[in-house]
Design an enzyme around this catalytic site. Structure first.
Site, PDB file in Angstrom:
ATOM      1  N   ASN A   1       0.824  -1.208   0.000  1.00 21.61           N
ATOM      2  CA  ASN A   1       0.000   0.000   0.000  1.00 21.61           C
ATOM      3  C   ASN A   1       0.864   1.266   0.000  1.00 21.61           C
ATOM      4  O   ASN A   1       1.909   1.321   0.641  1.00 21.61           O
ATOM      5  CB  ASN A   1      -0.987   0.000   1.181  1.00 21.61           C
ATOM      6  CG  ASN A   1      -0.459  -0.715   2.403  1.00 21.61           C
ATOM      7  OD1 ASN A   1       0.368  -1.605   2.293  1.00 21.61           O
ATOM      8  ND2 ASN A   1      -0.890  -0.285   3.559  1.00 21.61           N
TER       9      ASN A   1
ATOM     10  N   CYS B   1      -7.191   5.470  -5.307  1.00 21.99           N
ATOM     11  CA  CYS B   1      -6.186   5.971  -6.259  1.00 21.99           C
ATOM     12  C   CYS B   1      -6.342   7.422  -6.689  1.00 21.99           C
ATOM     13  O   CYS B   1      -5.374   8.176  -6.656  1.00 21.99           O
ATOM     14  CB  CYS B   1      -6.182   5.086  -7.499  1.00 21.99           C
ATOM     15  SG  CYS B   1      -5.589   3.443  -7.148  1.00 21.99           S
TER      16      CYS B   1
ATOM     17  N   PRO C   1      -0.385   4.815   0.725  1.00 23.60           N
ATOM     18  CA  PRO C   1      -1.422   5.816   1.017  1.00 23.60           C
ATOM     19  C   PRO C   1      -0.866   7.233   1.002  1.00 23.60           C
ATOM     20  O   PRO C   1       0.354   7.423   0.891  1.00 23.60           O
ATOM     21  CB  PRO C   1      -1.875   5.442   2.437  1.00 23.60           C
ATOM     22  CG  PRO C   1      -0.690   4.760   3.043  1.00 23.60           C
ATOM     23  CD  PRO C   1       0.037   4.084   1.918  1.00 23.60           C
TER      24      PRO C   1
END
Ligand code: UDX
Ligand code: ADP
EC number: 1.1.1.22
Length: 492
Positions: free
Chosen positions: A108, A294, A110
């Protein structure tokens, strides 16, 4: 399109065959990107062992169990077909790194929630941890493929980390191979991609590594669709693609506000705009704003990079895409409050759909969270129904945006697994996600169970509005000015 393993890599225009061919791939990160991507690779490359590893034991257990940790149409069949044959899920990250010649980093990335670049820059801590792990364990020659969406020049950092602590018998080649799948259609996107992008260094080992990865994809992707670039072009293409798509959604949402103010109809306008081949009809569906893990993250990341490069005007340009998106979510919530006589306090409002789009259980950055927050700020009682989203996740998403008063979620929110029960005694229904099943509900039955006047707010433009008006609903739709219901006797 199975290839002869001894032949030249199709489409490889640089160097001759490499030995040995890749026969084992490891993917670090068993998430929305790594899981489906590597399941499809396993399906299409039966002679390659595909090991998907993750530090999260529960997630791996789910991948090995009956109910997969992510819902994606078509994924179950592929996983169940390949699992135990050439597709394996495990928490043994060391073994994965040791055995594979090619390692995808699919963890991930973020948006940073702390420190420099907070709220805009991409948080690379998970990518860095994965790279360090590879650096510690790997021996021999490895191709490291950055699959997570990362800022431009991240591959360079990965390479530096990898090379910081190694001895002579290890060598790495770092590639960028961004994934363009969209959730809900991931399997089709993977099976028939518009393009596969591989960025690498333009040295002989770099070109060899690019060709190795291209060979994997060319088991099923036509070579003409496998693009080779330098690393930075590849990284930037991914951010720019998502920024363009997000920009298109923000543009149509901006036009939807003009439609509501003028009486133009967003469906007609979008249809007409989309017929221009230079623009195209996709990503012109006005909505309550884009969500997902996204779009916002990547536009913010692009903005941050532009600021860092002193490209202030460019940064401002892209940032406006996110500003517009936030405006759309707020504008929709305000419309609900305004229509319900400027107060929703203690009114029951049924939220239909909580995921960020249909055909996924993913709620990350879903616009429903923010619409829910604005309504909770006005003390509305929310009853949420979603066909796939996890109840605990819905509550935790709403708690996160209610950080000043998390208890109010317990007081104001319930999650129900039947849309008819959710709508019973409600003042309004709010369509937040475009799930197909919402089109087929018995709205006559729903109307009869609701408070009057009964309102329906269609944030996705999916319902039969004329039929709803005939039933007696007050209908409000993004980008449209609606007529009054047939039974409405009010003079204004
Ligand atoms: C996106 C990109 O499409 C994909 O290429 C990339 O790899 C990851 O990001 P995803 O976020 O999974 O994929 O879904 P997408 O279908 O692009 O939708 C994103 C958001 O935009 C959703 O909330 C969707 O509802 C919204 N949207 C999309 C609109 O509001 N209107 C549209 O016309 C299209
Ligand atoms: P994406 O949508 O980009 O696929 P997800 O959050 O769905 O992101 O998945 C990323 C996965 O990567 C998570 O399951 C997380 O546990 C895993 N992960 C993150 N860092 C590491 C690491 N260093 N080693 C192994 N797995 C990791």
């Amino acid at each position: 399109m199975q290839k002869d393993q001894t032949s030249n890599a199709p489409g490889s225009n640089h160097i001759q065959p490499f030995t040995p061919r890749i026969n084992c791939i490891c993917c670090i990160g068993a998430g929305y990107v790594g899981g489906p991507t590597c399941a499809v690779i396993a399906l299409k490359c039966p002679e390659i062992q595909v090991l998907i590893v993750d530090k999260n034991q529960d997630r791996i257990n789910a991948w090995n169990g009956e109910t997969l940790p992510i819902y994606e149409p078509g994924l179950d069949e592929i996983v169940k077909h390949c699992r135990g044959r050439n597709l394996f899920f495990s928490t043994d990250i060391d073994a994965g790194i040791r055995d594979a010649q090619l390692i995808f980093i699919s963890v991930n990335t973020p948006t940073k929630t702390y420190g420099i670049g907070k709220g805009r820059a991409t948080d690379l801590q998970f990518v860095e941890a994965a790279a360090r792990h590879i650096g510690q364990i790997a021996t021999g020659k490895k191709i490291i493929v950055e699959k997570s969406t990362v800022p431009v020049k991240a591959a360079e950092s990965i390479a530096k980390i990898l090379y910081s602590n190694i001895d002579d018998n290890v060598s790495f080649e770092v590639l960028s191979n961004p994934e363009f799948l969209a959730e809900g259609t991931a399997i089709n996107d993977l099976l028939q991609p518009d393009r596969v992008l591989i960025g690498g260094s333009q040295t002989d080992p770099g070109i060899e590594a690019i060709n190795q990865l291209a060979w994997v994809y060319e088991h099923w992707v036509p070579p003409s669709k496998v693009l080779r670039t330098n690393v930075w072009s590849s990284e930037l293409s991914k951010l720019a693609s998502n920024a363009f798509l997000a920009q298109k959604v923000s543009s149509i949402n901006a036009v939807s506000a003009i439609c509501e103010a003028t009486g133009a109809d967003i469906s007609d306008v979008a249809h007409s705009i989309g017929l221009d081949k230079r623009i195209g009809s996709k990503y012109l569906q006005a909505s309550i704003g884009f969500g997902g893990s996204c779009f916002q993250k990547d536009v913010l990341s692009l903005t941050y990079i532009c600021e860092a490069l002193n490209l202030t005007e460019v940064a401002d340009y892209w940032h406006q895409v996110v500003v517009m998106n936030n405006y759309q979510k707020k504008r929709f919530a305000r419309k609900i409050i305004q229509c319900l006589f400027h107060t929703v306090s203690n009114k029951r409002i049924a939220i239909f759909g909580f995921t960020f789009k249909k055909d996924t259980a993913d709620t990350r950055e879903s616009s429903s969270i923010y619409v829910g927050k604005y309504l909770m700020d006005e003390e509305a009682r929310l009853v949420v129904y979603d066909p796939k989203a996890d109840k605990g996740q819905i509550i935790s998403d709403l708690r996160e945006v209610s950080s000043q008063d998390p208890q109010r979620v317990d007081r104001l929110v319930s999650v129900i697994n039947d849309p008819y029960d959710a709508a019973k005694d409600a003042h309004a229904i709010v369509i937040c996600t475009e799930w197909d099943e919402f089109k087929a509900l018995d709205y006559e039955k729903i109307y009869n169970s609701m408070y009057k006047p009964a309102y329906i707010f269609d944030g996705r433009i999916i319902l039969d509005h004329a039929a709803l008006l005939r039933i007696g609903f007050h209908v409000e739709v993004v980008g449209k000015v609606m007529k009054k219901p047939v039974n409405d006797l009010t003079p204004f």
